[in-house]
Write a protein that holds these residues in place. Structure first.
Motif, short mmCIF file in Angstrom:
data_model
loop_
_atom_site.label_atom_id
_atom_site.label_comp_id
_atom_site.label_asym_id
_atom_site.label_seq_id
_atom_site.Cartn_x
_atom_site.Cartn_y
_atom_site.Cartn_z
N SER A 170 7.19 -62.31 -14.94
CA SER A 170 8.11 -61.33 -14.36
C SER A 170 8.70 -60.42 -15.43
O SER A 170 8.99 -59.25 -15.17
CB SER A 170 9.23 -62.06 -13.61
OG SER A 170 10.01 -62.84 -14.50
N ILE A 184 7.21 -56.43 -3.97
CA ILE A 184 7.00 -57.54 -4.90
C ILE A 184 6.63 -58.78 -4.10
O ILE A 184 7.38 -59.22 -3.23
CB ILE A 184 8.27 -57.81 -5.74
CG1 ILE A 184 8.72 -56.53 -6.45
CG2 ILE A 184 8.01 -58.93 -6.74
CD1 ILE A 184 10.05 -56.66 -7.14
N ALA A 204 8.74 -62.77 -5.39
CA ALA A 204 9.72 -62.12 -6.27
C ALA A 204 10.58 -63.09 -7.05
O ALA A 204 11.19 -62.71 -8.04
CB ALA A 204 10.62 -61.20 -5.44
N GLY A 206 14.15 -62.46 -9.09
CA GLY A 206 14.39 -61.02 -8.97
C GLY A 206 14.43 -60.24 -10.26
O GLY A 206 15.05 -59.18 -10.31
N ALA A 241 12.54 -57.06 -9.58
CA ALA A 241 13.23 -56.32 -8.52
C ALA A 241 14.42 -55.56 -9.09
O ALA A 241 14.64 -54.38 -8.77
CB ALA A 241 13.67 -57.28 -7.42
N ALA A 295 11.60 -57.14 -1.96
CA ALA A 295 11.36 -58.35 -2.75
C ALA A 295 11.10 -59.51 -1.81
O ALA A 295 11.99 -59.96 -1.09
CB ALA A 295 12.57 -58.65 -3.64
#
Length: 873
Positions: free
Chosen positions: A678, A699, A702, A705, A708, A721
């Motif tokens: 990520s 995404i 996700a 996050g 995101a 997300a």
């Protein structure tokens, strides 16, 4: 060898030769020795900056009584559990352990050589010179195998990843068309999604068929499916699904390697311990301590107690009518079992009493329990609750109320005969089930502990009197109280050691620590135990709570980051076969557990700043403790996500409940922390910030996050997300609301199942970071990428831009090898578009926790990445 004389006049074995210990220990490499000491798995993480092998070397070489009776220790390599997740590494260690048949190992080496050294070589070439070269490499065995593995790691550092198949000369795998069946009507497809998924799962076993290219031993044991494939393939298939037991399996491999070294190459397969002269006298684990007497008394009889106990057992054992094949120089048991052993079994079965009043006795069996009306086959572990009720054993410290079960614990100090070793290896080479097993309702395999495999096998072959022990042990387990994998057992080990000392008539139980060699920090732990009546851990002595380690302090500790090839602590617990069932949650089942895109049943409590930490905060999400993590992507870009503080709790529940209940009770538990992929995806978004601005970003998986928040801060118009775990979506939304610079209507946390028939939400940019956990899931992610790209072309829009990252690189997860993606790449090449392809990137100084080990680790991560649609024309 010289025959030294011990300077202690009271030592009854002072004229004996020196004993030669072989110690199992994971030795740090010279290039990363300092880094290994700071590793959470280092034995001295909270003590002096020295590893276990350095501690045990000091023990044997610095104390006068040990130096007089023992040669300096020689070390046998340990097997890190994180390394045997790699298929090639596993095969290398299995060969070192003597498990792989010689023919299979030669063919594996040949396959590796051709794929790594001679990728254009013709496997069927009749060139005599080339064949001789192949055979020379195959015959070099372990040494050459290690070089192959190093090359295999280098082979993935180019622009594209190369998949190495070591089994190409062992077996062929062909696809078998599944039986056709009538499809459901369109209206019933959505309603019966779960039923259809179950049908697909049931048909998967028939999709591929493996046929061996080499003869299978007629002595192989196992299921009909197991014995049709070569041994090495069965070993890999089963071991790759091990979860927390991977460390147990690694321990077994390490012991088998040590036993092979102990016995040596030149031995008589019929020798017992009374007739065989080996290069080493016994095997030790590196967490043991030896008896040395009181610190201020170097000339007492107890100062040489370790060597005397060993020689007493050897001499008494050799006098037995039944020839010895396995001797224990250190052992433990539960408190009830120890009491039963010393009060019942030893007085009844001891067959020799030596000068030092030690009694030699055989390994106890279930029949010995039955002599005292004890059901030895039943486990004795129970745990008392506060109201006096008894519950099943849990992850808390185990407690035992009655004798039974496994009478003797541990293989931390022992020796084995050549005959017993040969018999053990012969059986293991024909039965992988001796190393690991799986019940009918179990999803993953579990490894069998080596302290159950060895004595059981020796007794079955050579009789119940072939395994000998002494009631006065020479070595005890060290009260480390610093284990990360089995810390619930450590206090019990220490208490059992004290009881064993008291029952063997050495005095008060707690005095045992006064007579053994200990490090300074271990002395402090013992002193605290004497003063306060309870055990504490090393980090408590040092005043370093593992929960207060900040990102900066962790960064400073890592002057030389450890590469992912040598330290993959986070990925050690990700199982290749477990996550698919979390992602295959049907929409109908999900809608019963989620009535909105993100449930609002959990409310967060007031956040509190962690002591001595300016970046991390704690809070509660309902009843779930959570902790913040601030990630520095650039000087002017940071994101703050929230993770589950102790993910091991939800992981343990995931493993413990039935497979069919996981979706409704736990969901996918692996998205509750941030992953390396990520961060790399976020860095890639920052490079393409102009394209991200005003775009719709979708995404898949996700998680907490990270990407995101990055997309939102870069000006994305909308960020969708998606995930399948309600807790993960809660964490994502919680972090997004508390991060400055993100408008409240930009990030939309949404449930989405990639296996469902629901169309992919429309988007300009599609991200999938660290979601390729097994072949089925990876294939489906590829299907969704194909869907997004084709739809954008059909609608006449700008092609959907793609970012996919994968830090785990599990075998079989390259979805670009699927025919659908190959066809798509062919179209791109004809239309002068760049094809989708993997590239390799290294993420420096990644800092994160794992789902089994909560503490932060820092290391460099090699991540494969797909970038497509950003600069194709």
């Amino acid at each position: 060898m010289t025959m030294p004389c011990c300077g202690n006049p009271t030592c009854r074995h002072r004229h004996k030769r020196k004993l030669r210990p072989l110690v199992i220990s994971i030795l740090p490499s010279s290039s990363a020795a300092s880094s290994d000491d700071d590793s959470p798995l280092s034995s001295n993480n909270c003590g002096k900056r020295s590893s276990r092998h350095e501690q045990i070397t000091r023990m044997f070489t610095t104390h006068p009584s040990l130096r007089a009776h023992f040669e300096p220790p020689i070390f046998s390599p340990g097997v890190p559990s994180r390394e045997i997740r790699n298929r090639l590494k596993l095969l290398e260690y299995a060969n070192q352990a003597g498990l792989l048949p010689e023919l299979e190992w030669q063919l594996i080496c040949r396959a590796l050589q051709e794929q790594l050294l001679s990728p254009t070589a013709n496997a069927s070439s009749g060139d005599e010179k080339e064949q001789k070269h192949d055979q020379e490499h195959a015959d070099e065995g372990v040494t050459q195998g290690i070089s192959y593995l190093e090359l295999s790691q280098e082979s993935v550092k180019g622009e594209t990843q190369k998949v190495i198949d070591p089994f190409i000369y062992l077996a062929t795998t062909s696809r078998v068309e599944p039986s056709t069946s009538s499809n459901c009507d369109d209206e019933s497809k959505t309603v019966n999604t779960l039923s259809n998924n179950n049908k697909k799962k049931n048909n998967k076993k028939n999709e591929y068929e493996t046929k061996s290219l080499i003869p299978i031993s007629p002595h192989r044991r196992g299921s009909a499916e197991d014995i049709t494939v070569p041994y090495s393939m069965e070993l890999w298939r089963k071991s790759k699904s091990l979860n927390r037991d991977r460390s147990v399996f690694g321990c077994s491999l390490a012991h088998l390697i040590a036993m092979k070294t102990l016995i040596g190459d030149d031995y008589d397969k019929s020798d017992d311990l009374s007739s065989h002269e080996a290069e080493f006298d016994f095997i030790l684990e590196d967490n043991v301590r030896a008896f040395v007497g009181l610190e201020d008394d170097d000339m007492s009889s107890s100062s040489c107690e370790c060597a005397c106990s060993i020689w007493d057992l050897i001499e008494g054992s050799n006098k037995a009518q039944e020839k010895p094949h396995l001797r224990y120089f250190g052992w433990l048991g539960s408190k009830p079992n120890l009491t039963w052993l010393y009060n019942n079994h030893i007085p009844r079965k001891a067959f020799a009493t030596e000068e030092g009043n030690c009694r030699i006795f055989p390994f106890p069996t279930n029949n010995d329990f039955l002599l005292d009306s004890i059901d030895g086959s039943s486990k004795s572990s129970t745990r008392q609750t506060t109201n006096g009720d008894t519950t099943e054993e849990s992850s808390t410290q185990p407690s035992f109320s009655s004798p039974g079960g496994t009478a003797i614990w541990g293989m931390f100090a022992y020796t084995i005969s050549p005959a017993a070793y040969h018999s053990l290896i012969t059986q293991l080479q024909n039965d992988v089930g001796m190393l690991m097993w799986k019940g009918k309702r179990m999803r993953a395999f579990q490894a069998k502990a080596i302290d159950k495999i060895i004595p059981r096998t020796v007794r079955e072959i050579y009789g119940e009197m072939s395994v000998h022990l002494s009631d006065k042990v020479a070595f005890v387990r060290c009260p480390m109280l610093g284990s990360l994998l089995h810390k619930q057992w450590e206090e019990g080990f220490c208490e059992s050691t004290e009881l064993q000392h008291a029952l063997s008539h050495r005095g008060e139980g707690c005095d045992v620590w006064d007579y053994v060699w200990l490090e300074q920090v271990e002395r402090q732990i013992v002193q605290y135990r004497k003063e306060n009546g309870k055990w504490i851990r090393k980090e408590d002595i040092q005043g370093k709570s593992s929960k207060s380690k900040s990102y900066e302090s962790a960064r400073n500790r890592s002057q030389s980051p450890i590469k992912i090839s040598t330290l993959t602590l986070i990925s050690m617990i990700l199982l290749t076969n477990m996550l698919a069932y979390a992602f295959t949650t049907s929409m109908s089942n999900s809608q019963r557990t989620m009535t909105s895109s993100v449930p609002s049943t959990m409310k967060a409590s007031t956040e509190t700043l962690l002591p001595n930490n300016e970046e991390r905060r704690r809070s509660m999400l309902g009843h779930v403790p959570i902790i913040s993590r601030t990630i520095h992507l650039a000087n002017d870009m940071t994101v703050t996500v929230w993770e589950m503080e102790s993910p091991s709790e939800i992981i343990q529940e995931w493993w413990s409940i039935d497979e069919n209940e996981r979706t409704s009770r736990v969901g996918d538990p692996f998205g509750v922390i941030a992953w390396p992929g990520s961060i790399l995806a976020s860095l890639e978004l920052m490079k393409q910030h102009e394209a991200v601005c005003n775009a719709t970003v979708l995404i898949l998986g996700a998680g907490t996050g990270v990407e995101a928040q990055t997309a939102a801060k870069l000006g994305a118009k909308k960020v969708i997300a998606t995930d399948i775990n309600p807790l993960t979506l809660q964490l994502l939304e919680y972090g997004a609301k508390r991060t400055e610079g993100i408008a409240s209507d930009v990030i939309h946390a949404k449930f989405f199942d990639v296996f469902s028939e629901v169309p992919l939400p429309e988007c300009d940019i599609l991200l999938a970071a660290d979601t390729l956990y097994n072949a089925d899931l990876a294939k489906q992610v590829g299907v969704r990428l194909h869907e997004a790209i084709i739809r954008s072309f059909e609608d006449g829009q700008t092609p959907t831009r793609i970012i996919v990252t994968d830090s785990q690189k599990f075998h079989g997860t390259d979805f670009l090898a699927e025919q659908q993606m190959k066809d798509l790449n062919s179209i791109f090449q004809d239309g002068q578009w760049k094809p989708l392809q993997w590239e390799m990137e290294t993420l420096k100084n990644f800092c994160g926790s794992g789902v089994l080990i909560d503490d932060d680790q820092i290391y460099d991560v090699e991540i494969r990445i797909i970038r497509w649609g950003w600069d194709n024309n």
